[in-house]
Design a protein around this motif. Sequence first.
Motif, PDB file in Angstrom:
ATOM      1  N   LYS A   1       0.827  -1.203   0.000  1.00 39.21           N
ATOM      2  CA  LYS A   1       0.000   0.000   0.000  1.00 39.21           C
ATOM      3  C   LYS A   1       0.866   1.261   0.000  1.00 39.21           C
ATOM      4  N   MET A   2       1.961   1.244   0.770  1.00 35.95           N
ATOM      5  CA  MET A   2       2.816   2.428   0.833  1.00 35.95           C
ATOM      6  C   MET A   2       3.503   2.687  -0.498  1.00 35.95           C
ATOM      7  N   ARG A   3       3.848   1.629  -1.194  1.00 40.08           N
ATOM      8  CA  ARG A   3       4.499   1.795  -2.490  1.00 40.08           C
ATOM      9  C   ARG A   3       3.553   2.464  -3.491  1.00 40.08           C
ATOM     10  N   GLU A   4       2.263   2.192  -3.374  1.00 45.75           N
ATOM     11  CA  GLU A   4       1.279   2.844  -4.243  1.00 45.75           C
ATOM     12  C   GLU A   4       1.190   4.345  -3.946  1.00 45.75           C
ATOM     13  N   LYS A   5       1.446   4.705  -2.716  1.00 51.78           N
ATOM     14  CA  LYS A   5       1.344   6.102  -2.283  1.00 51.78           C
ATOM     15  C   LYS A   5       2.584   6.911  -2.638  1.00 51.78           C
ATOM     16  N   HIS A   6       3.761   6.261  -2.597  1.00 52.55           N
ATOM     17  CA  HIS A   6       5.026   6.988  -2.756  1.00 52.55           C
ATOM     18  C   HIS A   6       5.753   6.528  -4.022  1.00 52.55           C
ATOM     19  N   PRO A   7       5.827   7.373  -5.040  1.00 54.91           N
ATOM     20  CA  PRO A   7       6.510   6.975  -6.281  1.00 54.91           C
ATOM     21  C   PRO A   7       8.001   6.725  -6.107  1.00 54.91           C
ATOM     22  N   SER A   8       8.608   7.310  -5.077  1.00 54.26           N
ATOM     23  CA  SER A   8      10.057   7.163  -4.896  1.00 54.26           C
ATOM     24  C   SER A   8      10.451   5.805  -4.325  1.00 54.26           C
ATOM     25  N   ILE A   9       9.482   4.994  -3.887  1.00 54.11           N
ATOM     26  CA  ILE A   9       9.807   3.637  -3.418  1.00 54.11           C
ATOM     27  C   ILE A   9      10.004   2.762  -4.643  1.00 54.11           C
ATOM     28  N   GLY A  10      11.233   2.401  -4.923  1.00 54.23           N
ATOM     29  CA  GLY A  10      11.528   1.555  -6.065  1.00 54.23           C
ATOM     30  C   GLY A  10      11.361   0.087  -5.755  1.00 54.23           C
ATOM     31  N   ASP A  11      11.807  -0.301  -4.555  1.00 54.80           N
ATOM     32  CA  ASP A  11      11.759  -1.721  -4.196  1.00 54.80           C
ATOM     33  C   ASP A  11      11.647  -1.851  -2.686  1.00 54.80           C
ATOM     34  N   PHE A  12      11.018  -2.928  -2.245  1.00 57.59           N
ATOM     35  CA  PHE A  12      11.010  -3.287  -0.834  1.00 57.59           C
ATOM     36  C   PHE A  12      11.371  -4.754  -0.738  1.00 57.59           C
ATOM     37  N   ARG A  13      12.412  -5.051   0.021  1.00 56.24           N
ATOM     38  CA  ARG A  13      12.890  -6.428   0.179  1.00 56.24           C
ATOM     39  C   ARG A  13      12.865  -6.777   1.658  1.00 56.24           C
ATOM     40  N   ASN A  14      12.293  -7.920   1.985  1.00 57.42           N
ATOM     41  CA  ASN A  14      12.134  -8.251   3.398  1.00 57.42           C
ATOM     42  C   ASN A  14      12.023  -9.754   3.587  1.00 57.42           C
ATOM     43  N   THR A  15      12.628 -10.252   4.655  1.00 60.51           N
ATOM     44  CA  THR A  15      12.454 -11.640   5.101  1.00 60.51           C
ATOM     45  C   THR A  15      12.207 -11.603   6.597  1.00 60.51           C
ATOM     46  N   GLY A  16      10.999 -11.973   7.029  1.00 58.26           N
ATOM     47  CA  GLY A  16      10.667 -11.855   8.445  1.00 58.26           C
ATOM     48  C   GLY A  16      10.661 -10.397   8.840  1.00 58.26           C
ATOM     49  N   LEU A  17      11.584 -10.022   9.712  1.00 56.27           N
ATOM     50  CA  LEU A  17      11.732  -8.613  10.105  1.00 56.27           C
ATOM     51  C   LEU A  17      13.139  -8.130   9.803  1.00 56.27           C
ATOM     52  N   LEU A  18      13.608  -8.454   8.598  1.00 60.82           N
ATOM     53  CA  LEU A  18      14.896  -7.955   8.103  1.00 60.82           C
ATOM     54  C   LEU A  18      14.642  -7.393   6.708  1.00 60.82           C
ATOM     55  N   GLY A  19      14.379  -6.094   6.645  1.00 61.37           N
ATOM     56  CA  GLY A  19      13.954  -5.514   5.382  1.00 61.37           C
ATOM     57  C   GLY A  19      14.552  -4.157   5.101  1.00 61.37           C
ATOM     58  N   VAL A  20      14.390  -3.725   3.845  1.00 62.18           N
ATOM     59  CA  VAL A  20      14.898  -2.424   3.436  1.00 62.18           C
ATOM     60  C   VAL A  20      13.971  -1.834   2.372  1.00 62.18           C
ATOM     61  N   ILE A  21      13.744  -0.527   2.464  1.00 69.32           N
ATOM     62  CA  ILE A  21      13.026   0.235   1.453  1.00 69.32           C
ATOM     63  C   ILE A  21      14.075   0.928   0.594  1.00 69.32           C
TER      64      ILE A  21
END
Length: 440
Positions: free
Chosen positions: A342-362
């Motif tokens: 949902k946040m990626r739809e709101k913010h065009p500057s989010i290119g990718d979100f990578r996450n496993t469990g609670l180890l992630g990066v925007i």
Amino acid sequence: EILATNLKHSIFSWTKQSGLNPLNIERAKGVYIYERGGKKILDFSSQLMNVNIGHGHPKVTEAVMRQMNEVSYVHPGMITEARGLLGKKLSEISPGSLNRAFFTNGGADAIEHAIKLARMVTGRHKIISLYQSYHGATYGALTAGGDPRGLPHDSQGVPNIVHVENPYFYRDPWHSKTLEECAENAAAHMERIIKYEGPQYVAAILMEGESGSSGCIKYPPGYWKKVKAIADKYGILTICDEVMSGFGRTGKWFGIDHHGVTPDIMCMAKGITSGYIPLGGMMVKEEIIKQFDDKPLPIGLTYSAHAVACAAAKAVIEVYEEENLIENAAKMGAYLDASMVKMREKHPSIGDFRNTGLLGVIELVKNRETKEPMAPWNAAPSEMETMNKVAAKLTELGLFTFVRWNWIFTAPPLCITKEQIDEGLNIISQAISIADQQYK
């Protein structure tokens, strides 16, 4: 006075030493830290991705006090109950025949000892690792990692470390069309390099269980298995660095558990004590350590198997189990994933979100088509203007996490709730609005 004393008499990591205004922390509880003066700050990166059970858990305090009342330290050639019980528990939760623990002071020296052991066992000298990786700040560990903070030390780096490209699907150097193709291409690339280097000279392949501070570059399905097959083909050992991805961080005990592989050596630290007391270690396959049944094993540390640290670790592992924190990490990770869609739809500057469990990066970009990063890899200070504003906004709004180049990390304590994730993402959303203004 506290600020002045710290600035005058201590040295700060990875930063210039003048003009600093660090957070002045008085106390911490759960997923929050509190500045002296009362400001409440949501810890969205578990400090250095290590305070996995959250701050201020009384069970650990009690275990430490109890152990110190019995014995605080003995020669590492002696034994304590805490050491044996911790080793037994680690054997139970580690994959495959990883049965024997050698305890270190932290993650970097666990990596150092793993490299030493691999070279001793194989009689070979080269180590293969990934460019975008981090394995610690001592000379050997820093050279083994591909972090650019090691570049100023290159002239004195450890020899015979060979780096290969990452299976970084979002920025795939082979322009793979699918994740599976990326895994194939990355593994084939690694095998080509090994052949160029001479497989008979390669002691080990060193990789993180799941990528951490180099951008949470998720391994494509099957990649770890392909790497293990290459290693087995040429008689090369595998060293898995679980310092950051271990102890529930990824929604399983260890990151490698997502890949169905048992490494020959597994390094650990951080979450083993949830950062309450320094401790690291490596788990070694029984068949490897048996080679030293009748000859000395030439490794050692003054504080190896420190009784108080071992007692803390045993208590922390009990907290993971009793409070179902690993299950919660998987559950909250899925919630975080859904929220980020949902946040990626709101913010065009989010290119990718990578996450496993609670180890992630925007990952923030200036354009989704070109994938031009909001700040480049190893950005100079002059290239960090926008991301510095993003980081300042996060701090202003009461959230602590790592902002590195064009990345915002999401790695909160494993005890976090949906409401607290919403709180953190709301703050991050406000900060990312600053980056959106630079979107082309």
